[in-house]
Design an enzyme around this catalytic site. Structure first.
Site, PDB file in Angstrom:
ATOM      1  N   CYS A   1       0.804  -1.209   0.000  1.00  0.00           N
ATOM      2  CA  CYS A   1       0.000   0.000   0.000  1.00  0.00           C
ATOM      3  C   CYS A   1       0.840   1.263   0.000  1.00  0.00           C
ATOM      4  CB  CYS A   1      -0.850   0.056   1.266  1.00  0.00           C
ATOM      5  SG  CYS A   1      -1.760  -1.424   1.606  1.00  0.00           S
TER       6      CYS A   1
ATOM      7  N   GLY B   1       0.089   0.565  -5.249  1.00  0.00           N
ATOM      8  CA  GLY B   1      -1.154  -0.200  -5.133  1.00  0.00           C
ATOM      9  C   GLY B   1      -2.167   0.263  -6.159  1.00  0.00           C
TER      10      GLY B   1
ATOM     11  N   ASN C   1       0.011   0.410   6.000  1.00  0.00           N
ATOM     12  CA  ASN C   1       0.959  -0.180   5.056  1.00  0.00           C
ATOM     13  C   ASN C   1       1.836  -1.140   5.861  1.00  0.00           C
ATOM     14  OD1 ASN C   1       3.871   1.066   3.226  1.00  0.00           O
ATOM     15  ND2 ASN C   1       2.718  -0.811   2.935  1.00  0.00           N
ATOM     16  N   GLY C   2       1.752  -2.412   5.515  1.00  0.00           N
ATOM     17  CA  GLY C   2       2.523  -3.420   6.251  1.00  0.00           C
ATOM     18  C   GLY C   2       1.663  -4.618   6.586  1.00  0.00           C
TER      19      GLY C   2
ATOM     20  N   TYR D   1      13.302  -2.258  -5.641  1.00  0.00           N
ATOM     21  CA  TYR D   1      12.209  -2.302  -6.607  1.00  0.00           C
ATOM     22  C   TYR D   1      10.998  -1.400  -6.322  1.00  0.00           C
ATOM     23  CZ  TYR D   1       8.189  -3.986  -9.179  1.00  0.00           C
ATOM     24  OH  TYR D   1       7.065  -4.053  -9.943  1.00  0.00           O
TER      25      TYR D   1
END
Lengths: 468, 468, 468, 468
Positions: D10, D36, D110-111, D263
């Site tokens: 996210c 996302g 996020n996670g 990335y």
């Protein structure tokens, strides 16, 4: 005219034990579409998991492109929800599904609770979080927080805290449960389709799937349907009332919503054991007895006044005619913001037939008046095509009080009969005479059943003291 | 039941001289929605340029999100088109707009030509290219290829080649033109709204915008509306017929479509000078005279049989009742491909009221029978809830021949009355008695007008020899 | 930056003799998507009938929900069209299909005619009607009105009247035809996929379907592909030119669009026989020779300047870096009407990398400048993150003249180089130095081919005199 | 190639104190779209109430037709969520909003947590019900069930129970709160825009709205932004760890996700204090030192390998070329179910440039290999256009272990490097040589920062013992 009417909150349908349960549920809620057009939802079970499908709009719109109808599984339930003016969000679409320590549970609710605020506060103090403002979420939170280990006992426990109107469907991956509150405000019936059991708001949904009507779920009854068959329980055991309600809440008698007869239910349905169309015609006959009139034609306001107008015509021997033609393509989508067009108003929905009305003494029959503004426009329309006299007859008493048990009702300030005498209303409508049915007259066609009805919107006698 | 009925091709509406012409047109075609649900289109003019807006679906769907209704300009016209089972493409949506040496031209057409193939061949030999297979494109090609320099003369010239049924609206950036073919197959009426002129298929569209009915466009008349007002011309001057038709084509008498009275038009419309609802009731009365019956109740197949059933009940003194309740939410979107559900069939649209029908001798009234399959299912449904006797009464004669003048009609092979005797049909329907109205009886309510009607679908006497 | 660039009109793809022709065409126009994003269309043939499928938007959007890709049939063609600001209507989406005396015909066009107005007038005088304002419709009208009985001769006859740029695909139910105008403005190549023949605007579409590049359709060539194989003809026989063009029109040499190399075509395509990426790099090298500079880094404006910047870096031995990062999710849908946000502007598409630019002497390379406004904003963005010096290098000459041969070009008033000296542009951009490639430098990488290119946008030498 | 890569879960963005907070949030999550693409959501506050807006798809799709961007209010937050193959339901779209005894609260996460199952069981025992399976709902339940009366203390209390990776945004009608877990797995930075504060996953979102980067939220830090400004707290006070984690959980050192550099993050972002593009180039340089090669050209797999390939080319002095061209129109919508087309495969996304590759010794650079199947197809494509030698270089070590901290990762069974030696992988890819970067080489560009990174996917050393 519908937009001036009360709106019922919802329609519910569930089926247990049918190989095409999802498909049957689709048809069932389609037959109940008149009870709610805002959103539609279906929950299916594959025996292990509940899957929810829902969307805004009509049943056919929501489920047109989805594969829901082809889902395998023997249990399913569905819900249609009404359209309010305000915040119509997908979050409010039912059924609601939740995961708790007891596994997955789905709920569909028709009705309104009156102690929601109190219950939410109590639950929030225990750490509960809410994602919607719906009553349904309150009920599942209560079930989840109950100390009873058995699900059925937890439901009873939860409902013993709840005050208000509820016809409920609950569903686990293996079971379908139906509950009606002790007052029986909203309807719920049981049907049989081969080996399957069906629960539905109205019998027209049973007819749709080819199920046979067995009986109503009784006020205060919980029916549990699983592989052992259908079993009946007390929804809220009596001893629980005593503790909770300080001796006041346990209903002395039922309080079934009389407005199901007057307006909500489909005429082909049997509600509280009686066919709706026949009751409505009888209300029209009774109206003649209370407010006879000398006239040339009887015309209904379609479609709400049709059955009563037919009864009125039969009893009075005055010709029944179609004096107002309805445009069936008026749907939810007719929008025209500009003033000059909005004045076109009822013309968009109804058009008078001059040949029927001109130079005639006309009896106009409708089922009820809420705010009165639409009715006034229709009366004007009838006068404009040359009616000699207009006699307005309403097949229910004046609506003077708001409903708190599942009907979308304006505040009493907006109810024309709450603030005006009959004569003032007659004046406002600019009609020659105006006759409302009396409460006694309203009860006459159903009195033989010795059933108690909620008449709060007419007489203010609310069966439950609290209001939310 | 509509799906078993003929379908009219289209509805047209045009207005000249109104500051909100686009908006009025939107309302006008909305009122004509029953004449076509496949596609809808509006053409507006800003005085210099025509702009077309169209889409598949209902008027409210097509124009909901578009700004069409707010477009300025004093001239506009619109069109609704019916839904067929086959290739429904946006290309076929009308009005059609084209650019030719004479500038922009829009056309909207209600009716069918019978010499299309001949005309297309002829035009293609002259190098014409076609983008659709519609009759409308043939007409504008003819206009464009006419050697007449004046547009109105070119229209006359074009129409002198055309055989068949056409009520047309044509529109340039500055003019609105209405034409009805010499036989007057399809209706077209003139209304007045303040200073504006309105042309519409039915008067219910005039009512919707508040326009006053003036008169019908006469068979063979062309009305041209521009800043000089409305002027009337011969659509096809007589001398042209002589050349073209070998003395055969010029109609000796009119051939107005009687099916507008029986089924197509809205009951509140005045068609060919008469109110539709009243005619339909009269057909019901006549049906009693031709096919009297001893029964307990008269019930209509809704909505098509309602008016005739009321007339039947009045004349026969048998109680009129609602024995079949219609689900108003059945729309174009109800789709369920699977067999087992399709068998649910008419149940999706109609539900019988057992309390009305059980143990009764029932007269069932409908306006017509086309293929007969839906009607058969309804009769079965009525028997299944316990009717003691069923007497089916049809307020039109048996349909034995296909229509070539603007009605979507199955081939005669599929017409039940084309291949079966009345007794065979009665057997197929499994009813106790079956009575169709006679052609004489059908004409009785309108004979005083001394108007000629097209009765080809009943008696095979086609007013125009050629068929396409 | 694309929004400041010319737009090519279209991409075309056709295939004959492949069992999955529709599917291949879908892939082919998908590979040509960069040539047009406004609308997409595919025409398929079942051997007897052409069926058209088209819609607004990207290929994947238009054909996502349709069954087009599964349509059977061995011949198909497709088209993608560019997006202009103005009236983007579905009517303009190509291919166009028509029905004429010769049967069905489909056409897809890349390019622009310059005598459209003259031809439309002429055709309208003969009675032709038009439904669009497209050049394609003019061409099919000419074909239809030709006196030649053979379709191929009729096409030649039609094209002998047409002046301008056209790479065309034509398709009947049994044949696929490709034509390139005598100047060869726009590209068109031939490929082979097993037994099937493919025609496409660029070789990247051949690669996509796995076809092998055979050769280009030659300027002035018509290739006809049917069950007899591929045959080549003169598109417009020489004797016809003489009559029609008064000795002026027959091209002495070709005029292939040099902008295909500079900007339009995909870098992996071979255009006019040369790989685009290699040509672009060579233009960057040439730019160093003409406008050397002492700097720390070379950065491209992505993606248009990437290849030339790489060539520039190699030749100049200055480090190539990514100093501007592009947001790949910026699509057609990014809309924000409010001013304060619009000022965010190029930031939405590009973000500078401070670490690359700060305190550096930066060479910024792009392929061209049209209006200059976007380029100015990018220069400002680069300065704002701390560039010490900015040296702007453009891998093409100043654009001073509008294009009339198939490019969506602003009027010369809006071309910054049409109204300003190089020094004035440098000032406007607020850069330290500005270097454009010379026309000679531009031609150097391709001169070995001895091909003639259209350089009108740089030098005003229009190959065809007329302008539309 | 992205489809073969890990997916980050996210991106989050929040702003406090800006008059156009909703609009800024729209732009902010638009800049984070690469983190996302499954769903997008925005929560706004009018000072009293939170309103949530969300939908499936890209930011521009979800918010194109909604009025969200124009909503007034000074606080807002947004979220973008990745696309998994499985059940992508609107219910899972974030932010999540809830109502509890503390009022309304929104959360964006996020996670991934690793003790979710344990926590859900514990909460369900206390009667909590869940409507989603998301970690976010667990966190808000914990907050709601905390006995701490102060919201901030309740958050700390809740987080002391939570194990795993979380960068969180929380929002009440008057406050914006940002938290990063003690290991700092996922990034979160602070920016300033005039008087407003911004919190965002990456600095590219700050750039988009014109905010200035201030600093990162530190691992284990909670920042509370309200009308008093920004204040910093320990997210989970140390004494709480001791009780809960038995002395094991409190991180000795940070464990920031190194894959953000390799990335995930956009090259123009600064992550953990360093510019991503520069790090990536440095990884490419390091790759030369570890795996030198004699070759003619270096080409990247676009876009993931571009930065490292540029570094590789610079360090090795081998020409950098674009040998694979990407089709930018490949989006979420490219669907083609049929086998024969699916084989077209990578061709849809990438096309090789034969002129660059043919007869060359080619170094191909990418950032990582996950399953290896797409990479294999690309190698084959390069061989097919005539590469003489292929030397594959990967700018990260072999991925041998799954991630449990917020990355959508296949099971280790599917990780090619988990089950194969380097030589086996080389064989599978059919390349001449294959070189992965070493872990030491990976850390080199960041070692000067003396920061600890999570390297679990390379070496299996999971910072937190539990796995979910």
């Amino acid at each position: 005219m519908e937009e001036d009417k009360f709106k019922d909150e919802c329609g519910i349908f569930g089926i247990y034990g049918h190989p095409k349960a999802a498909r049957m549920t689709y048809l069932g809620i389609f037959a109940l579409q008149h009870r709610g057009q805002e959103s539609a939802g279906i929950v299916t079970s594959d025996g292990n998991t509940l899957i929810r499908h829902r969307g805004m709009g009509l049943v056919t719109d929501v489920f047109d492109n989805q594969r829901v109808r082809e889902i395998e599984g023997k249990i399913a339930m569905g819900h249609v929800r009404y359209s309010t003016t305000g915040g119509t969000h997908i979050e409010n679409a039912q059924p609601l599904t939740i995961i708790s320590g007891r596994g997955q549970l789905a709920i569909g609710h028709n009705g309104n609770l009156v102690n929601t605020k109190y219950l939410r506060n109590k639950l929030e103090k225990e750490g509960a979080i809410f994602q919607t403002t719906s009553d349904s979420e309150v009920i599942v939170q209560l079930i989840s927080h109950s100390k009873m280990s058995d699900l059925h006992e937890a439901i009873s426990d939860a409902l013993s805290n709840v005050k208000g109107a509820y016809s409920l469907l609950l569903m686990t991956p293996n079971e379908l449960i139906g509950v009606r509150d002790p007052f029986g405000f909203r309807p719920l019936c049981i049907g049989r389709l081969e080996r399957a059991y069906v629960l539905a708001s109205e019998t027209c949904a049973l007819d749709m799937v080819g199920a046979k009507y067995i009986r109503d779920v009784e006020p205060g009854e919980m029916v549990i349907i699983n592989r052992k068959g259908l079993k009946s329980y007390e929804a809220v055991p009596s001893y629980q009332y005593d503790l909770f309600t300080e001796g006041k809440y346990m209903p002395e008698k039922e309080a079934q919503c009389i407005f199901e007869y007057i307006y909500f239910a489909r005429p082909d349905s049997k509600i509280f054991g009686e066919n709706v169309y026949k009751i409505r015609k009888e209300l029209g006959r009774q109206l003649v007895r209370e407010h006879p009139v000398d006239a040339d034609v009887v015309i209904p306001i379609p479609d709400s006044g049709v059955s009563a107008a037919m009864g009125f015509a039969e009893e009075s021997k005055i010709h029944y005619e179609l004096g107002l033609i309805r445009n069936h393509y008026v749907g939810r989508t007719f929008i025209d913001p500009e003033q000059s067009i909005r004045e076109v108003g009822v013309q968009i929905k109804l058009n008078p037939v001059r040949e029927v009305i001109e130079n005639k003494k006309v009896v106009v029959v409708d089922d009820s008046i809420v705010r009165g503004t639409t009715c006034q426009k229709i009366m004007k329309m009838i006068r404009n095509v040359g009616a000699k006299e207009i006699h307005l007859r309403i097949s229910s008493p004046p609506i003077r009080f708001s409903c708190f048990y599942g009907i979308d009702t304006p505040s009493s300030k907006e109810l024309i009969a709450s603030n005006n005498s009959i004569e003032e209303i007659r004046n406002f409508m600019e009609v020659d005479t105006l006759g409302y049915l009396s409460i006694d007259g309203l009860l006459k066609p159903v009195e033989k059943h010795n059933k108690a009805f909620c008449l709060a919107c007419f007489n203010g006698n609310y069966p439950i003291k609290e209001r939310r």
